[in-house]
Design a protein around this motif. Structure first.
Motif, PDB file in Angstrom:
ATOM      1  N   HIS A   1       0.825  -1.209   0.000  1.00 39.57           N
ATOM      2  CA  HIS A   1       0.000   0.000   0.000  1.00 39.57           C
ATOM      3  C   HIS A   1       0.858   1.258   0.000  1.00 39.57           C
ATOM      4  N   ALA A   2       2.022   1.195   0.633  1.00 39.73           N
ATOM      5  CA  ALA A   2       2.924   2.338   0.580  1.00 39.73           C
ATOM      6  C   ALA A   2       3.408   2.580  -0.845  1.00 39.73           C
ATOM      7  N   ALA A   3       3.703   1.509  -1.567  1.00 39.90           N
ATOM      8  CA  ALA A   3       4.133   1.657  -2.959  1.00 39.90           C
ATOM      9  C   ALA A   3       3.013   2.236  -3.817  1.00 39.90           C
ATOM     10  N   ALA A   4       1.789   1.741  -3.610  1.00 40.49           N
ATOM     11  CA  ALA A   4       0.651   2.260  -4.368  1.00 40.49           C
ATOM     12  C   ALA A   4       0.366   3.713  -4.006  1.00 40.49           C
ATOM     13  N   ALA A   5       0.529   4.061  -2.736  1.00 36.15           N
ATOM     14  CA  ALA A   5       0.326   5.440  -2.299  1.00 36.15           C
ATOM     15  C   ALA A   5       1.383   6.357  -2.915  1.00 36.15           C
ATOM     16  N   ALA A   6       2.619   5.885  -2.979  1.00 36.84           N
ATOM     17  CA  ALA A   6       3.687   6.685  -3.568  1.00 36.84           C
ATOM     18  C   ALA A   6       3.410   6.965  -5.036  1.00 36.84           C
ATOM     19  N   ASP A   7       2.823   6.006  -5.725  1.00 37.20           N
ATOM     20  CA  ASP A   7       2.478   6.189  -7.139  1.00 37.20           C
ATOM     21  C   ASP A   7       1.501   7.344  -7.335  1.00 37.20           C
ATOM     22  N   LEU A   8       0.684   7.622  -6.311  1.00 37.47           N
ATOM     23  CA  LEU A   8      -0.269   8.722  -6.376  1.00 37.47           C
ATOM     24  C   LEU A   8       0.306  10.034  -5.844  1.00 37.47           C
ATOM     25  N   GLY A   9       1.540   9.993  -5.368  1.00 33.84           N
ATOM     26  CA  GLY A   9       2.112  11.180  -4.740  1.00 33.84           C
ATOM     27  C   GLY A   9       1.507  11.471  -3.390  1.00 33.84           C
ATOM     28  N   ALA A  10       1.070  10.436  -2.682  1.00 33.36           N
ATOM     29  CA  ALA A  10       0.391  10.615  -1.397  1.00 33.36           C
ATOM     30  C   ALA A  10       1.334  11.196  -0.355  1.00 33.36           C
ATOM     31  N   ARG A  11       0.733  11.923   0.580  1.00 31.14           N
ATOM     32  CA  ARG A  11       1.491  12.535   1.670  1.00 31.14           C
ATOM     33  C   ARG A  11       1.713  11.570   2.825  1.00 31.14           C
ATOM     34  N   GLY A  12       1.010  10.452   2.844  1.00 30.16           N
ATOM     35  CA  GLY A  12       1.198   9.495   3.916  1.00 30.16           C
ATOM     36  C   GLY A  12       0.254   8.324   3.781  1.00 30.16           C
ATOM     37  N   LEU A  13       0.588   7.237   4.478  1.00 29.95           N
ATOM     38  CA  LEU A  13      -0.240   6.041   4.546  1.00 29.95           C
ATOM     39  C   LEU A  13      -0.649   5.841   6.002  1.00 29.95           C
ATOM     40  N   VAL A  14      -1.943   5.928   6.278  1.00 28.95           N
ATOM     41  CA  VAL A  14      -2.454   5.789   7.639  1.00 28.95           C
ATOM     42  C   VAL A  14      -2.610   4.310   7.979  1.00 28.95           C
ATOM     43  N   VAL A  15      -2.066   3.914   9.113  1.00 29.40           N
ATOM     44  CA  VAL A  15      -2.141   2.526   9.583  1.00 29.40           C
ATOM     45  C   VAL A  15      -2.556   2.538  11.050  1.00 29.40           C
ATOM     46  N   HIS A  16      -3.585   1.769  11.388  1.00 30.73           N
ATOM     47  CA  HIS A  16      -4.014   1.698  12.791  1.00 30.73           C
ATOM     48  C   HIS A  16      -2.919   1.091  13.670  1.00 30.73           C
TER      49      HIS A  16
END
Length: 253
Positions: free
Chosen positions: A82-97
């Motif tokens: 999910h971090a790799a997929a988020a990076a592909d979108l230029g995401a600012r972060g990946l939220v994990v409980h």
């Protein structure tokens, strides 16, 4: 610049963002109740071009604190995917409980498992650990637990997501939560601005719109103001526009 965004649940996040007046969106990149590896969204290029702030949320099943290998190991893999997929979108972060251990297990083992997650891998976007609402076996429910967790992982490239509903459910004082949490972590990277359907200290994670919930909306705005970071509203879809408008007015944005 602080962005006020929304968790968007439908297949058209840009349409939803425009509908509710969001400057940022939080999305799931796969089934939030499943273990499937995320695939590139068909609207990925449109999301990137829209120049919205983007946050991704890991599936709810992810629990790297678990003492059960059949949960912990897939959970680590899911964070990486999910971090790799988020990076592909230029995401600012990946939220994990923050996760939890099983009944009778030592929470210190779960916190150690969090440390091993960052010892063994680096991620292309910052993982934002989110506080949770209930459970004596949780790793990120109370600030005492946060202190133990941060001793283990604070030296890595990791961030903090503060959920107002979860903190309320855990019995924390929202007037001082940001000050006390930052005294431990030195940071809050994202606020999940939510009211609660249940009373203070209920240990129940049930979000409500600002006008309908048990948390005074002025108190939610206070947390956001104190944190001074991006905000994602995770209230019901029908209240998000009003909740975002309230925050924008309260914060003078």
């Amino acid at each position: 610049m602080v962005l006020i965004g929304a968790h968007v649940r439908g297949a058209e996040p840009l349409v939803e963002a425009q509908r509710v007046g969001a400057q940022a969106v939080q999305v799931f990149l796969a089934d939030p109740q499943g273990w499937k590896k995320p695939v590139r969204r068909p609207d990925a290029d449109d999301l990137i071009a829209a120049e919205l702030g983007i946050y991704a949320h890991a599936p709810y099943l992810v629990n790297v604190a678990s003492t059960n290998n059949r949960i912990r190991i897939p959970s680590r893999n899911m964070i990486a995917q999910h971090a790799a997929a988020a990076a592909d979108l230029g995401a600012r972060g990946l939220v994990v409980h923050g996760g939890h251990v099983g009944d009778g297990d030592d929470v210190a083992v779960g916190i150690g498992n969090w440390r091993k997650t960052f010892e063994r891998a680096t991620f292309p976007v910052r993982v934002l650990v989110e506080n949770t609402a209930g459970g004596e076996n949780a790793c990120a429910r109370t600030l005492d637990r946060w202190a133990q967790l941060w001793d283990a992982i604070g030296g890595y490239d990791v961030g903090v997501c503060l959920d107002t509903c979860h903190a309320w459910a855990a019995g924390e004082d929202l007037e001082t939560i940001v000050e006390r949490l930052t005294a431990i972590t030195g940071r809050v990277d994202l606020v999940h601005a939510n009211s609660s359907r249940d009373p203070h200290g209920s240990s129940r994670d049930r979000h409500a719109g600002f006008a309908d919930g048990t948390i005074p909306r002025e108190l939610i705005a206070h947390v956001v103001r104190e944190a001074g970071c991006d905000v994602v509203v995770e209230t019901p879809a029908e209240t998000q526009a009003d909740d975002i408008a309230y925050l924008r007015e309260a914060l003078g944005l």
